[in-house]
Write a protein that holds these residues in place. Structure first.
Motif, PDB file in Angstrom:
ATOM      1  N   MET A 230       0.830  -1.201   0.000  1.00  0.00           N
ATOM      2  CA  MET A 230       0.000   0.000   0.000  1.00  0.00           C
ATOM      3  C   MET A 230       0.870   1.260   0.000  1.00  0.00           C
ATOM      4  SD  MET A 230      -3.214   0.967   2.446  1.00  0.00           S
ATOM      5  CE  MET A 230      -2.185   1.127   3.901  1.00  0.00           C
ATOM      6  N   THR A 231       0.658   2.120  -0.983  1.00  0.00           N
ATOM      7  CA  THR A 231       1.464   3.326  -1.150  1.00  0.00           C
ATOM      8  C   THR A 231       0.683   4.556  -0.709  1.00  0.00           C
ATOM      9  OG1 THR A 231       0.660   3.758  -3.393  1.00  0.00           O
ATOM     10  CG2 THR A 231       2.556   2.245  -3.170  1.00  0.00           C
ATOM     11  N   GLU A 232       1.368   5.688  -0.719  1.00  0.00           N
ATOM     12  CA  GLU A 232       0.700   6.949  -0.392  1.00  0.00           C
ATOM     13  C   GLU A 232      -0.400   7.259  -1.398  1.00  0.00           C
ATOM     14  OE1 GLU A 232       1.780  11.640   0.489  1.00  0.00           O
ATOM     15  OE2 GLU A 232       3.368  10.162   0.215  1.00  0.00           O
ATOM     16  N   THR A 233      -0.189   6.905  -2.655  1.00  0.00           N
ATOM     17  CA  THR A 233      -1.231   7.115  -3.672  1.00  0.00           C
ATOM     18  C   THR A 233      -2.468   6.286  -3.355  1.00  0.00           C
ATOM     19  OG1 THR A 233       0.440   7.548  -5.370  1.00  0.00           O
ATOM     20  CG2 THR A 233      -1.762   6.922  -6.137  1.00  0.00           C
ATOM     21  N   ASP A 234      -2.263   5.049  -2.902  1.00  0.00           N
ATOM     22  CA  ASP A 234      -3.393   4.216  -2.497  1.00  0.00           C
ATOM     23  C   ASP A 234      -4.146   4.865  -1.335  1.00  0.00           C
ATOM     24  OD1 ASP A 234      -2.780   2.160  -4.369  1.00  0.00           O
ATOM     25  OD2 ASP A 234      -1.280   1.346  -2.990  1.00  0.00           O
ATOM     26  N   LEU A 235      -3.400   5.389  -0.370  1.00  0.00           N
ATOM     27  CA  LEU A 235      -4.037   6.044   0.775  1.00  0.00           C
ATOM     28  C   LEU A 235      -4.849   7.252   0.349  1.00  0.00           C
ATOM     29  CD1 LEU A 235      -1.305   5.866   3.556  1.00  0.00           C
ATOM     30  CD2 LEU A 235      -3.539   4.766   3.552  1.00  0.00           C
ATOM     31  N   GLN A 236      -4.361   7.983  -0.636  1.00  0.00           N
ATOM     32  CA  GLN A 236      -5.111   9.139  -1.124  1.00  0.00           C
ATOM     33  C   GLN A 236      -6.435   8.717  -1.750  1.00  0.00           C
ATOM     34  OE1 GLN A 236      -4.558  12.268  -0.686  1.00  0.00           O
ATOM     35  NE2 GLN A 236      -2.419  12.387  -0.040  1.00  0.00           N
ATOM     36  N   ARG A 237      -6.466   7.521  -2.353  1.00  0.00           N
ATOM     37  CA  ARG A 237      -7.733   7.025  -2.901  1.00  0.00           C
ATOM     38  C   ARG A 237      -8.681   6.590  -1.791  1.00  0.00           C
ATOM     39  NH1 ARG A 237      -4.474   4.322  -6.756  1.00  0.00           N
ATOM     40  NH2 ARG A 237      -4.882   2.301  -5.759  1.00  0.00           N
ATOM     41  N   ILE A 238      -8.114   5.980  -0.733  1.00  0.00           N
ATOM     42  CA  ILE A 238      -8.950   5.520   0.380  1.00  0.00           C
ATOM     43  C   ILE A 238      -9.463   6.693   1.199  1.00  0.00           C
ATOM     44  CG2 ILE A 238      -8.987   4.134   2.492  1.00  0.00           C
ATOM     45  CD1 ILE A 238      -6.732   2.426   1.222  1.00  0.00           C
ATOM     46  N   TYR A 239      -8.605   7.699   1.364  1.00  0.00           N
ATOM     47  CA  TYR A 239      -8.967   8.887   2.148  1.00  0.00           C
ATOM     48  C   TYR A 239      -8.893  10.122   1.254  1.00  0.00           C
ATOM     49  CZ  TYR A 239      -8.238   5.823   6.161  1.00  0.00           C
ATOM     50  OH  TYR A 239      -8.305   4.800   7.063  1.00  0.00           O
ATOM     51  N   PRO A 240      -9.835  10.274   0.321  1.00  0.00           N
ATOM     52  CA  PRO A 240      -9.795  11.431  -0.569  1.00  0.00           C
ATOM     53  C   PRO A 240      -9.989  12.718   0.227  1.00  0.00           C
ATOM     54  CG  PRO A 240     -11.887  10.281  -0.787  1.00  0.00           C
ATOM     55  CD  PRO A 240     -11.020   9.424   0.087  1.00  0.00           C
ATOM     56  N   GLY A 241      -9.178  13.714  -0.078  1.00  0.00           N
ATOM     57  CA  GLY A 241      -9.259  14.973   0.658  1.00  0.00           C
ATOM     58  C   GLY A 241      -7.876  15.529   0.854  1.00  0.00           C
ATOM     59  N   PRO A 242      -7.737  16.554   1.698  1.00  0.00           N
ATOM     60  CA  PRO A 242      -6.428  17.172   1.930  1.00  0.00           C
ATOM     61  C   PRO A 242      -5.423  16.170   2.463  1.00  0.00           C
ATOM     62  CG  PRO A 242      -8.190  18.515   2.858  1.00  0.00           C
ATOM     63  CD  PRO A 242      -8.808  17.222   2.428  1.00  0.00           C
ATOM     64  N   ALA A 243      -4.161  16.385   2.149  1.00  0.00           N
ATOM     65  CA  ALA A 243      -3.106  15.471   2.580  1.00  0.00           C
ATOM     66  C   ALA A 243      -3.059  15.340   4.087  1.00  0.00           C
ATOM     67  CB  ALA A 243      -1.747  15.954   2.058  1.00  0.00           C
ATOM     68  N   THR A 244      -3.403  16.412   4.801  1.00  0.00           N
ATOM     69  CA  THR A 244      -3.383  16.354   6.265  1.00  0.00           C
ATOM     70  C   THR A 244      -4.400  15.341   6.777  1.00  0.00           C
ATOM     71  OG1 THR A 244      -4.920  18.227   6.321  1.00  0.00           O
ATOM     72  CG2 THR A 244      -2.566  18.703   6.592  1.00  0.00           C
ATOM     73  N   ASP A 245      -5.522  15.174   6.065  1.00  0.00           N
ATOM     74  CA  ASP A 245      -6.520  14.187   6.485  1.00  0.00           C
ATOM     75  C   ASP A 245      -5.946  12.782   6.408  1.00  0.00           C
ATOM     76  OD1 ASP A 245      -8.255  16.245   6.827  1.00  0.00           O
ATOM     77  OD2 ASP A 245      -9.412  15.879   4.993  1.00  0.00           O
TER      78      ASP A 245
END
Length: 265
Positions: A230-245
């Motif tokens: 699991m990469t940071e890009t995957d996390l951005q898909r799971i938690y769409p929104g600002p990077a701080t979220d």
């Protein structure tokens, strides 16, 4: 053990699950990640028929969970661990664990709280697995929150299920206690070969305890893979929104500064 195809669920006009496809193997510990409202709890509730899916197919331990008329065999095979313990405070720890045997006793026995000697022995074994046998005869409301959640694990194990569904089981616990509870759950289920689907918010816990991570966003499955991949890009898909979220979701202990967002961390 669990096979899901094109599962959908609406609450009124609000689509909560949008065509979920998911397979979970026997003995696997799968962590489901996602924001609040992503559909994680609804997915678990559909698996054991606490909620009725609108369409799709769903089998659990060989049982057609979408069409079975009697849900009792399904719920015997798919035990549930809830976020807020769901224990009976005035009952003893042992009696709370014995409620996990209610599906295997007669109606009269369940009303009178009469349990066979082997059921009591099983309940004590389950308490030993979570290191609470010494608390068996204490009132449950005398326990800490983490101990109550361990009672919930023991109760689920006492059902002798093939599947355990855990819905945010450590959401209200401090980081040290949360890891302890997840360790008890993982160790017990691995030793007994039980399949686990566990909803979490904390990415660090998912990586530490899960064999596999499934990510939901807006009712859709957006990630399905092993914990190391699991990469940071995957996390951005799971938690769409600002990077701080995303960083907040990945950080499990407010007293540490590691967010574990690096790929393969």
């Amino acid at each position: 053990m669990i096979n899901i195809r094109q599962l959908t669920k609406h609450y009124g006009a609000n689509p909560v699950l949008r065509g979920i496809d998911l397979d979970v193997a026997a003995g696997e510990f799968v962590v489901v990640l996602g924001q609040s409202g992503a559909g994680k709890s609804t997915l678990l509730r559909c698996i054991n028929r606490l909620a009725e899916a609108d369409s799709g197919t769903l089998t659990v331990a060989g049982i057609d969970a979408r069409t079975c008329q009697d849900t009792r065999p399904l719920r015997r095979q798919a035990a549930m661990i809830f976020q807020h313990h769901n224990v009976v405070p005035r009952l003893s720890v042992l009696k709370n664990v014995l409620t996990g045997r209610l599906g295997a006793v007669s109606t009269l026995s369940s009303i009178l709280q009469l349990f066979r000697r082997d059921d009591v022995a099983l309940a004590m074994q389950c308490l030993e697995r979570v290191e609470l046998a010494h608390k068996a005869h204490e009132r449950t409301d005398a326990l800490s929150g983490g101990q109550m959640q361990r009672v919930g694990i023991a109760r689920a194990l006492a059902q002798r299920p093939k599947v355990i569904l855990a819905d945010e089981p450590v959401a209200s616990l401090d980081p040290k206690t949360a890891r302890l509870v997840l360790q008890y759950l993982r160790d017990a289920t691995r030793e007994l070969g039980i399949t686990v689907v566990c909803n979490l918010h904390q990415v660090d816990y998912a990586r530490e305890f899960g064999d596999r991570i499934v990510g939901l966003a807006h009712g859709r499955l957006v990630y399905d893979g092993d914990t190391a991949g699991m990469t940071e890009t995957d996390l951005q898909r799971i938690y769409p929104g600002p990077a701080t979220d995303v960083q907040d979701a990945a950080q499990t202990d407010p007293h540490t500064h590691s967010t574990a967002l690096r790929a393969g961390a």
